[in-house]
Design a protein around this motif. Structure first.
Motif, PDB file in Angstrom:
ATOM      1  N   THR A  85      -0.649   5.386  -5.428  1.00  0.00           N
ATOM      2  CA  THR A  85      -0.360   4.034  -4.954  1.00  0.00           C
ATOM      3  C   THR A  85      -0.253   3.996  -3.436  1.00  0.00           C
ATOM      4  O   THR A  85      -0.104   5.034  -2.785  1.00  0.00           O
ATOM      5  CB  THR A  85       0.948   3.495  -5.557  1.00  0.00           C
ATOM      6  N   VAL A  86      -0.300   2.794  -2.878  1.00  0.00           N
ATOM      7  CA  VAL A  86      -0.176   2.617  -1.429  1.00  0.00           C
ATOM      8  C   VAL A  86       1.281   2.406  -1.020  1.00  0.00           C
ATOM      9  O   VAL A  86       1.561   2.102   0.134  1.00  0.00           O
ATOM     10  CB  VAL A  86      -1.052   1.440  -0.933  1.00  0.00           C
ATOM     11  N   ASP A  87       2.204   2.565  -1.974  1.00  0.00           N
ATOM     12  CA  ASP A  87       3.628   2.423  -1.659  1.00  0.00           C
ATOM     13  C   ASP A  87       4.037   3.453  -0.614  1.00  0.00           C
ATOM     14  O   ASP A  87       3.358   4.449  -0.387  1.00  0.00           O
ATOM     15  CB  ASP A  87       4.476   2.634  -2.927  1.00  0.00           C
ATOM     16  N   ASN A  88       5.190   3.209   0.007  1.00  0.00           N
ATOM     17  CA  ASN A  88       5.735   4.178   0.947  1.00  0.00           C
ATOM     18  C   ASN A  88       7.114   4.595   0.468  1.00  0.00           C
ATOM     19  O   ASN A  88       8.038   3.798   0.549  1.00  0.00           O
ATOM     20  CB  ASN A  88       5.801   3.580   2.354  1.00  0.00           C
ATOM     21  N   PRO A  89       7.290   5.786  -0.083  1.00  0.00           N
ATOM     22  CA  PRO A  89       6.283   6.833  -0.233  1.00  0.00           C
ATOM     23  C   PRO A  89       5.327   6.527  -1.387  1.00  0.00           C
ATOM     24  O   PRO A  89       5.658   5.773  -2.301  1.00  0.00           O
ATOM     25  CB  PRO A  89       7.114   8.078  -0.534  1.00  0.00           C
ATOM     26  N   ALA A  90       4.161   7.130  -1.332  1.00  0.00           N
ATOM     27  CA  ALA A  90       3.144   6.929  -2.365  1.00  0.00           C
ATOM     28  C   ALA A  90       3.658   7.457  -3.703  1.00  0.00           C
ATOM     29  O   ALA A  90       4.446   8.408  -3.760  1.00  0.00           O
ATOM     30  CB  ALA A  90       1.863   7.652  -1.978  1.00  0.00           C
ATOM     31  N   LYS A  91       3.215   6.805  -4.787  1.00  0.00           N
ATOM     32  CA  LYS A  91       3.565   7.245  -6.135  1.00  0.00           C
ATOM     33  C   LYS A  91       2.316   7.804  -6.792  1.00  0.00           C
ATOM     34  O   LYS A  91       1.229   7.253  -6.656  1.00  0.00           O
ATOM     35  CB  LYS A  91       4.087   6.084  -6.978  1.00  0.00           C
TER      36      LYS A  91
END
Length: 162
Positions: A85-91
């Motif tokens: 994913t593009v989440d921060n942090p990535a998942k």
């Protein structure tokens, strides 16, 4: 008529009995049992996932303990990263197969499957499906959860129907 085709015809043909239709060869439903099982697993060995990309495979050998911290067997996890994913942090979204070899009390294996976000550490309860097993768990079905409270600890809770 050959023996195998005569047998197949008999098994496929429904028979009439007092009270309704009965399928030849059908067995009465047996009473299913259900167990709630809780394990804590520690990683004995593990592939690194710090540079994982889509398609990265990983594996881990597990040491299993029951809810009372007694040795319960071992197991393995094998998975593939199917998305980052593009989440921060990535998942990491992983498709995972898990085998638990139980040695204390109940004997046999439980086979599990899941696709979930693998975030370590995390208290999130990710779903697991019980897809089968061996020994005492040869006909196992059910579901459960997996959590990753620390980098080296995995909690597994299962509702097993046999």
């Amino acid at each position: 008529m050959a023996l195998w085709s005569r047998r197949s015809a008999l098994l496929a043909a429904p028979a009439m009995a007092a009270g309704g239709l009965v399928v030849a060869g059908a067995l009465p439903a047996s009473a299913a049992t259900s167990d709630a099982l809780t394990f804590v697993a520690s990683r004995a060995t593990s592939s690194p996932l710090d540079k994982a990309v889509v398609g990265t495979t990983f594996g881990a050998l597990l040491t299993l303990f029951d809810a009372n911290s007694a040795a319960a067997g071992d197991g393995s996890m094998f998975g593939t990263v199917v998305n980052v994913t593009v989440d921060n942090p990535a998942k990491l979204i992983v498709q995972m197969k898990i085998v638990l070899r139980l040695s204390a009390g109940a004997k046999g294996e439980l086979h599990l499957s899941s696709m979930h976000a693998m975030v370590v550490p995390s208290p999130v309860q990710n779903p697991l499906a019980i897809v089968g097993g061996t020994g005492q768990y040869a006909n196992a079905r059910g579901e459960g959860t997996i959590t990753y409270p620390t980098p080296d600890r995995i909690n597994i809770t299962l509702n097993v129907a046999t």
